[in-house]
Design an enzyme around this catalytic site. Structure first.
Site, PDB file in Angstrom:
ATOM      1  N   ILE A  37       0.782  -1.142   0.135  1.00  0.00           N
ATOM      2  CA  ILE A  37       0.197   0.050   0.051  1.00  0.00           C
ATOM      3  C   ILE A  37       0.992   1.081   0.073  1.00  0.00           C
ATOM      4  CG2 ILE A  37      -1.781   1.274   1.297  1.00  0.00           C
ATOM      5  CD1 ILE A  37      -2.794  -1.417   2.446  1.00  0.00           C
ATOM      6  N   ALA A  84      -5.184   2.220   8.344  1.00  0.00           N
ATOM      7  CA  ALA A  84      -4.355   0.873   8.670  1.00  0.00           C
ATOM      8  C   ALA A  84      -4.882   0.321   9.863  1.00  0.00           C
ATOM      9  CB  ALA A  84      -2.902   1.099   8.965  1.00  0.00           C
ATOM     10  N   ARG A  85      -4.774   0.777  11.174  1.00  0.00           N
ATOM     11  CA  ARG A  85      -5.132   0.303  12.221  1.00  0.00           C
ATOM     12  C   ARG A  85      -5.572   1.349  13.246  1.00  0.00           C
ATOM     13  NH1 ARG A  85      -5.409  -3.492   9.676  1.00  0.00           N
ATOM     14  NH2 ARG A  85      -4.847  -5.765   9.926  1.00  0.00           N
ATOM     15  N   ASP A 136     -10.051   5.335   8.575  1.00  0.00           N
ATOM     16  CA  ASP A 136     -10.869   4.326   7.898  1.00  0.00           C
ATOM     17  C   ASP A 136     -10.847   2.843   8.544  1.00  0.00           C
ATOM     18  OD1 ASP A 136     -12.626   3.533   5.569  1.00  0.00           O
ATOM     19  OD2 ASP A 136     -10.980   2.219   4.929  1.00  0.00           O
ATOM     20  N   GLU A 162     -16.948  -2.063  14.647  1.00  0.00           N
ATOM     21  CA  GLU A 162     -17.587  -1.715  13.350  1.00  0.00           C
ATOM     22  C   GLU A 162     -19.063  -1.766  13.687  1.00  0.00           C
ATOM     23  OE1 GLU A 162     -15.964  -3.288  10.062  1.00  0.00           O
ATOM     24  OE2 GLU A 162     -13.947  -2.435  10.413  1.00  0.00           O
ATOM     25  N   HIS A 177     -14.661   1.965   6.733  1.00  0.00           N
ATOM     26  CA  HIS A 177     -13.596   0.922   6.227  1.00  0.00           C
ATOM     27  C   HIS A 177     -13.848   0.535   4.856  1.00  0.00           C
ATOM     28  CE1 HIS A 177     -11.816  -3.291   7.690  1.00  0.00           C
ATOM     29  NE2 HIS A 177     -11.255  -2.578   6.656  1.00  0.00           N
ATOM     30  N   GLY A 199     -11.554   0.993   2.547  1.00  0.00           N
ATOM     31  CA  GLY A 199     -10.169   0.945   1.839  1.00  0.00           C
ATOM     32  C   GLY A 199     -10.476  -0.288   0.760  1.00  0.00           C
TER      33      GLY A 199
END
Length: 313
Positions: free
Chosen positions: A163, A236-237, A261, A266, A284, A286
């Site tokens: 990425i 990422a996280r 993101d 969630e 989320h 991505g």
């Protein structure tokens, strides 16, 4: 062919919501003779549900983002392979999997193009206050904010994997000066390699593409070293950042914008940070593209068949 009783559990929400019979990428599993066992439609299973599902003669597990605890794995005596349709394993108790002799596979780089594109989208939107401009016109206002161009900014990339490399190439194509920090990369033709301290203090736009550690990478000390008005992007996280410190930096103006993101839960709770006008949370998105999902599921299926020693009939 294999025994029909052998089952593969499939839990990713994007697959169960569509109905497994409507996902062509899963066909090789059916052709190899496996029975597909779906998780809850359109949502992740909780630990109790996952334990129950894994206990049902499951030999393979195509996993989504749900936590996979040691307790859940103890309910799966037949399980041999967990194959994620993503790249992270931090939701899986890897020690428990190893102790049980369960192989864990990931779909390496499958979502890299989608996540990289979303990252660049967030960069451009933040530099031009894109959301605010759209909202102003819709409200009948003509309120323009003077933006900035990516080509005249320094972009710092933490993590130069698949990425990060894609983001670096795109940012460089705009004319940006690209810095990168990665403990496993000494030199790169795409970016000037620096340590993280220099990256954070020298970049106008910072994007995170590294795995989580024992503590947040971006904390109050790091944020104090930023250029005033810097943009931070996290696809990422969630654990890479200290949310409270990011909120303080947004309110002080030290941080010009924060795009995120990645979330622990969630959907996430609407915290003061996510409600802040200069925070841009996305759900989320991505890897949530047709192309990324096709690559990820296809790789996850290939990893399952290889790990189980099966071939399509």
């Amino acid at each position: 062919m294999i025994a029909a009783r052998e089952r593969i559990l499939v839990t990713p929400r994007s697959l169960t919501s569509a109905g497994l019979e409507n996902v062509p990428e899963l066909a090789p599993l059916i052709e190899a003779g496996y029975e597909l066992l779906p998780g809850p439609a359109g949502r992740t299973p909780d630990e109790t549900e996952l334990s129950d599902l894994l206990s049902q003669d499951v030999v393979g597990y195509l996993a989504g983002v749900e936590p996979v605890s040691a307790e859940a794995l103890r309910s799966a005596p037949a399980l041999r392979v967990i194959s994620r349709n993503g790249v992270g394993t931090d939701a899986i108790d890897m020690s428990a999997a190893a102790a049980a002799g369960i192989a864990v596979e990931v779909a390496r780089a499958a979502n890299a193009p989608g996540v990289a594109e979303l990252t660049v989208l967030h960069m451009l939107a933040a530099l031009r206050d894109f959301d605010g401009a759209v909202a102003a016109v819709r409200a009948g206002e003509w309120d323009r904010t003077r933006g900035g161009e990516l080509g005249h900014r320094t972009v710092g990339i933490v993590g130069l994997g698949a990425i990060g490399r894609t983001v670096a190439a795109v940012a460089a194509s705009f004319g940006a000066d690209v810095l990168a920090s990665d403990p496993f990369v000494e030199q790169s033709s795409l970016a000037r390699m620096v340590d993280t301290a220099e990256l954070f203090s020298s970049s106008d736009v910072i994007t995170l593409h590294s795995p989580p550690g024992d503590r947040p990478l971006v904390d109050a000390d790091v944020l104090r070293a930023l250029r005033h008005g810097a943009i931070l992007i996290n696809t990422a996280r969630s654990s890479l950042v200290d949310d409270a410190a990011v909120l303080d930096a947004l309110e002080s103006g030290r941080l010009g914008a924060y795009a995120v993101d990645a979330f622990d839960a969630e959907p996430p709770a609407l915290t003061p940070l996510l409600r802040h006008p200069r925070c841009r949370p996305t759900p989320h998105l991505g890897g949530f593209t047709e192309e990324s999902m096709h690559r990820a599921v296809s790789l996850a299926v290939d990893n399952l068949l290889r790990g189980l020693g099966s071939e399509a009939a």
